[in-house]
Design a protein around this motif. Structure first.
Motif, PDB file in Angstrom:
ATOM      1  N   VAL A  18       0.802  -1.231   0.000  1.00 25.83           N
ATOM      2  CA  VAL A  18       0.000   0.000   0.000  1.00 25.83           C
ATOM      3  C   VAL A  18       0.831   1.276   0.000  1.00 25.83           C
ATOM      4  O   VAL A  18       0.284   2.371   0.117  1.00 25.83           O
ATOM      5  N   CYS A  28      -2.005   7.345  -0.074  1.00 30.15           N
ATOM      6  CA  CYS A  28      -2.041   5.931   0.272  1.00 30.15           C
ATOM      7  C   CYS A  28      -1.355   5.600   1.586  1.00 30.15           C
ATOM      8  O   CYS A  28      -1.424   6.376   2.515  1.00 30.15           O
ATOM      9  N   CYS A  30      -2.663   3.630   3.235  1.00 30.64           N
ATOM     10  CA  CYS A  30      -3.894   3.273   3.945  1.00 30.64           C
ATOM     11  C   CYS A  30      -4.038   4.043   5.258  1.00 30.64           C
ATOM     12  O   CYS A  30      -4.366   3.475   6.281  1.00 30.64           O
ATOM     13  N   TYR A  33      -8.320   6.583   6.914  1.00 34.84           N
ATOM     14  CA  TYR A  33      -9.283   6.260   7.976  1.00 34.84           C
ATOM     15  C   TYR A  33      -8.574   5.928   9.289  1.00 34.84           C
ATOM     16  O   TYR A  33      -9.202   5.872  10.337  1.00 34.84           O
ATOM     17  N   TRP A 104     -11.693  -2.225   6.620  1.00 34.95           N
ATOM     18  CA  TRP A 104     -12.149  -1.255   5.642  1.00 34.95           C
ATOM     19  C   TRP A 104     -11.367  -1.148   4.343  1.00 34.95           C
ATOM     20  O   TRP A 104     -11.768  -0.430   3.445  1.00 34.95           O
ATOM     21  N   CYS A 105     -10.282  -1.807   4.182  1.00 31.17           N
ATOM     22  CA  CYS A 105      -9.516  -1.631   2.954  1.00 31.17           C
ATOM     23  C   CYS A 105      -8.852  -2.944   2.564  1.00 31.17           C
ATOM     24  O   CYS A 105      -8.218  -3.597   3.398  1.00 31.17           O
ATOM     25  N   ARG A 107      -6.350  -4.729  -0.535  1.00 28.78           N
ATOM     26  CA  ARG A 107      -5.472  -4.499  -1.694  1.00 28.78           C
ATOM     27  C   ARG A 107      -4.798  -5.816  -2.021  1.00 28.78           C
ATOM     28  O   ARG A 107      -4.161  -6.429  -1.163  1.00 28.78           O
ATOM     29  N   SER A 118      -8.464 -12.117  -1.413  1.00 24.17           N
ATOM     30  CA  SER A 118      -9.405 -11.283  -0.641  1.00 24.17           C
ATOM     31  C   SER A 118     -10.174 -12.119   0.371  1.00 24.17           C
ATOM     32  O   SER A 118     -10.388 -11.691   1.509  1.00 24.17           O
ATOM     33  N   TYR A 155     -11.453  -0.954  -3.196  1.00 28.07           N
ATOM     34  CA  TYR A 155     -10.684  -1.206  -1.975  1.00 28.07           C
ATOM     35  C   TYR A 155     -11.561  -1.480  -0.754  1.00 28.07           C
ATOM     36  O   TYR A 155     -11.126  -2.133   0.193  1.00 28.07           O
ATOM     37  N   VAL A 156     -12.801  -1.026  -0.746  1.00 27.53           N
ATOM     38  CA  VAL A 156     -13.675  -1.241   0.411  1.00 27.53           C
ATOM     39  C   VAL A 156     -14.293  -2.636   0.422  1.00 27.53           C
ATOM     40  O   VAL A 156     -14.899  -3.035   1.411  1.00 27.53           O
TER      41      VAL A 156
END
Length: 195
Positions: A18, A28, A30, A33, A104-105, A107, A118, A155-156
């Motif tokens: 990331v 980025c 990440c 948030y 929440w993310c 990648r 994922s 990404y979410v």
């Protein structure tokens, strides 16, 4: 193919997944948030990388990483909601007063997509949150109803991804991403801890 998911404690692996392509960038890693907006906007270049390096040393670290044969191939941001901007987010509601963790993310590195990374990340994130005593874990994916989501905005995650891991929709949100509404998906971890 065996995917191993571990806490994100190795900065170089986080940077591989990331980190910005341009080291002087202020995007980025990440962070949007994970830390306050003022700090996020102010951090640039090496200062941004240094902040992420610090987060990798925190307990808990800023997320989890999927490894395939020792190679970092996927990232998921995961942390107690109270320590993220979701704690103050007006568009994503609080379902109750539980000290939930937020996921929440996602990648996945090019070349490793569509291989279950994922799904492994979400399973690994759930296992880690459960191990750390989280009563529940929630995510805020798009409800795209099978329609194609722009890769940059994916990404979410999607509602279907979370449903495949046993999450249920707990609330609608006021948030929209890439034209799709986001929903609050929740997985209760208390029942599974007792079984």
């Amino acid at each position: 193919m065996s995917i191993d998911v571990r806490p994100a404690t190795v900065f170089d692996d986080v940077a591989t997944l990331v980190g910005p392509k341009k080291p002087t960038s202020n995007v980025c890693f990440c962070l949007s948030y994970r830390i306050g907006n003022k700090e996020n906007v102010a951090l640039k270049g090496e200062a941004r990388a240094k902040r992420v390096r610090e987060l990798c040393e925190y307990d808990p670290p800023p997320g989890v990483i999927a490894y395939l044969d020792g190679e970092p191939v996927g990232w998921a941001a995961l942390h107690p909601r109270r320590d993220t901007s979701f704690a103050r987010n007006r568009l994503i509601p609080h379902v109750d007063e539980l000290d939930v963790w937020s996921l929440w993310c996602f990648r996945v590195r090019p070349g490793y997509r569509k291989q279950g990374v994922s799904h492994a990340l979400i399973e690994g994130a759930v296992a880690y949150a459960r191990e750390r005593g989280a009563p529940a874990i929630e995510g805020y994916p798009v409800d795209n109803d099978g329609a194609k989501v722009n890769l940059t905005m994916a990404y979410v995650g999607t509602r279907a991804l979370f449903e495949s891991a046993g999450f249920e929709m707990a609330a609608e949100t006021g948030s929209v991403l890439d034209g799709f509404p986001r929903v609050l998906m929740r997985l209760d971890l208390t029942d599974s801890r007792d079984s």
